[in-house]
Design a protein around this motif. Structure first.
Motif, PDB file in Angstrom:
ATOM      1  N   LEU A  12      -0.672   5.027  -1.276  1.00  0.00           N
ATOM      2  CA  LEU A  12      -1.472   4.543  -0.152  1.00  0.00           C
ATOM      3  C   LEU A  12      -1.350   3.028  -0.013  1.00  0.00           C
ATOM      4  O   LEU A  12      -1.406   2.295  -1.012  1.00  0.00           O
TER       5      LEU A  12
ATOM      6  N   TYR B 170      -3.384   0.222   1.976  1.00  0.00           N
ATOM      7  CA  TYR B 170      -4.672   0.097   2.672  1.00  0.00           C
ATOM      8  C   TYR B 170      -5.025  -1.386   2.767  1.00  0.00           C
ATOM      9  O   TYR B 170      -5.863  -1.885   2.022  1.00  0.00           O
TER      10      TYR B 170
ATOM     11  N   CYS C 275      -3.157   3.352  -5.033  1.00  0.00           N
ATOM     12  CA  CYS C 275      -3.416   2.710  -3.739  1.00  0.00           C
ATOM     13  C   CYS C 275      -3.276   1.202  -3.909  1.00  0.00           C
ATOM     14  O   CYS C 275      -3.726   0.637  -4.910  1.00  0.00           O
TER      15      CYS C 275
ATOM     16  N   VAL D 156      -6.088   1.459  -8.343  1.00  0.00           N
ATOM     17  CA  VAL D 156      -6.075   0.682  -7.098  1.00  0.00           C
ATOM     18  C   VAL D 156      -5.710  -0.762  -7.442  1.00  0.00           C
ATOM     19  O   VAL D 156      -6.403  -1.414  -8.233  1.00  0.00           O
TER      20      VAL D 156
END
Length: 554
Positions: free
Chosen positions: A76, A78, A123, A145
């Motif tokens: 991901l 983002y 992510c 993340v």
């Protein structure tokens, strides 16, 4: 093959284009080898060379692989526009993985869907967004993340007005699985040999579905390469071109026109994290910007700026975009100021941006343009699939190298999205249009139920499916309503549960929606009714509500 437009084809360009048989990452590697000291990025007056960009991409790709990301894995992304976005995008590709671009406006339920649908374990996120994604670590497939603070890449003094996200001081990270951007880059990991090729997965942007949750549009490197190369040649881009990057990189138009295409050419990207028309004017003048891809509402805002006369924008050579038709009066003002025509184009998430663009020397107003290199577009009858002629309205279908290979994990929807004509697979766009005698395509309406709010596509069924999670809502119908600036906006017509009647307000519904979904999907109006109109078979008559709303507003 549709060839009617060849009579207006740009004289300096071939009608077909042989694409590189390399990955999209290789474009960066080649540009860095050719122009190592050339400026790749200008970020609020701080420059980054192509060599530095490549070095940081290699470092992050090494971290990704060292932390379990394998070929074909989905990661991901983002973030808002920033140097870290560009580094992240190319690092994922360098690691032979797949970029899942996530709209920064997306929130809880949307993020959970992306993770569950792609099985992403990693992510890369902006610090201002980390709070929305961090609670999902350990509760979903997500394990780690990497958090980036945009302001750390503003390393030179600047007099520019910085967005709050850029001006904010980095904060210490709290929570499991959170890793700082700097720790990931400085981990000392080197990536393995790059093996991705033209037919390997590259990017899966999500297109909001007509029947509920968004669906991933699968693009291989060949398709992403096509629009990067096409755009570069159509706009006659060179290493000395300078692109103002204001469209979000998560969207295929910004991704292609403002990032992938400049990197293919080795040119310079002047990146803005948030739109500010005065900052844009300063940047165009200061860095002699030559190209600017935007959406019409952004161009309208820029040209309506009372301070515009203070900026020298004469360096601009190309300006264009889409999202909605450019108003004739605004186009005239642009031409008076710059001598330039606003070049409109047309594309979808399923086509990795443009399949049609207006010829730079012969554009038509409020027109989608003509099919670009190697794109075969037709107009067909929605029901019979019979091909239409000039001036006849039907659905646009397109075949070309940039068209999606299908929807992620949705074989039935993939099959339904294509139709065979003359032995070739054509993608059904869902847009009603016609072409004229010269082969220019013009939008008429939509086959599918969709709201276009300032270029952001909102699928009512998706918003409805999220709103049904609200305990006070018995039934809901999402329709469009006219809006002075956005063209149209989102309205919710709601039937409350008996227990909620008289206790739940419109404002409470809107506030709840803001926590659950991207801002552009949130209804700006909520109307409570006792019942929704339905057909004799029980089908919701949304069009009747929508037509009534537009008549009322008119």
């Amino acid at each position: 093959m549709f060839t009617r437009h060849h009579k207006v084809w740009p004289k300096e360009l071939p009608k077909t284009m042989t694409l590189p048989k390399t990955s999209v990452f290789t474009n960066l590697e080649i540009s860095a080898r050719r122009y190592p000291d050339h400026t790749a990025i200008i970020y609020y007056d701080t420059r980054m060379t192509y060599q530095t960009l490549l070095d940081e991409v290699e470092a992050l790709a090494g971290w990704l692989q060292n932390n379990g990301v394998k070929k074909g894995d989905r990661v991901l992304l983002y973030m808002q526009n920033s140097p870290q976005y560009v580094i992240s995008y190319y690092a994922i590709l360098r690691a032979d993985a797949v970029v899942i671009p996530v709209n920064p406006m997306n929130r809880a339920s949307e993020l959970e869907h992306y993770i569950s649908d792609t099985s992403a374990t990693v992510c890369l996120a902006g610090v201002e967004l980390a709070g929305f994604i961090a609670p999902l670590v350990g509760q979903t497939y997500l394990e780690q993340v990497v958090v980036a603070a945009y302001g750390t890449y503003v390393r030179q003094p600047t007099d520019l007005n910085l967005p709050a996200e850029v001006a904010a001081e980095p904060q210490p990270l709290k929570g499991p699985g959170l890793i700082s951007w700097e720790d990931a880059l400085n981990a000392g990991n080197s990536p393995a040999e790059h093996t991705a090729g033209p037919e390997d997965l590259a990017v899966i942007p999500y297109s909001s579905g007509t029947t509920g949750q968004p669906k991933g549009c699968v693009h291989v490197h060949r398709g992403v390469m096509a629009t990067a190369v096409h755009r570069s040649f159509w706009n006659v881009t060179s290493v000395d071109s300078v692109q103002l990057c204001t469209l979000p990189f998560f969207h295929v138009t910004g991704m292609t026109g403002s990032m992938n295409s400049p990197i293919y050419a080795g040119s310079t990207m002047v990146i803005m994290t948030r739109w500010d028309r005065d900052v844009a004017g300063t940047l165009i003048e200061r860095y002699k910007v030559t190209g600017w891809t935007n959406i019409v509402t952004m161009a309208v805002d820029f040209l309506s700026n009372p301070n515009l006369k203070n900026y020298d924008i004469s360096s601009l050579v190309t300006i264009g975009g889409g999202g909605a038709a450019m108003p004739e009066a605004v186009a005239r003002k642009l031409h008076t100021l710059t001598g330039l025509d606003y070049i409109e184009g047309y594309g979808l998430s399923e086509t990795m941006a443009a399949t049609h663009i207006n010829p730079p020397d012969n554009p038509k107003a409020q027109c989608l343009g003509i099919p670009v290199f190697d794109v075969d577009s037709r107009i067909i009858d929605v029901d019979t699939l019979e091909e239409k002629g000039p001036g006849e309205v039907g659905e646009i279908v397109s075949n070309g190298p940039q068209v999606t290979v299908g929807y992620w994990n949705r074989p039935a929807e993939t099959e339904a999205a294509f139709v065979e004509i003359d032995g070739k697979k054509f993608f059904r766009t869902g847009d009603l249009a016609y072409y004229d005698e010269d082969g220019y395509f013009f939008m008429v309406d939509r086959v599918k139920r969709m709201i276009n709010a300032s270029g952001f596509k909102v699928w009512p069924s998706e918003v409805e499916s999220m709103m049904y999670q609200h305990p006070s809502i018995h039934e809901v119908c999402i329709i469009s309503a006219p809006h002075e600036k956005r063209g149209e906006t989102v309205k919710a017509v709601v039937v409350l549960t008996p227990e909620a009647e008289g206790l739940t307000t419109e404002q409470e519904i809107i506030a709840w929606c803001k926590e659950q979904m991207a801002a552009y999907k949130v209804p700006s109006m909520v109307e409570f009714v006792s019942e929704l109109p339905k057909s004799p078979t029980g089908k919701l008559m949304w069009r009747a509500l929508q037509e009534e709303e537009w008549k009322k507003q008119a």
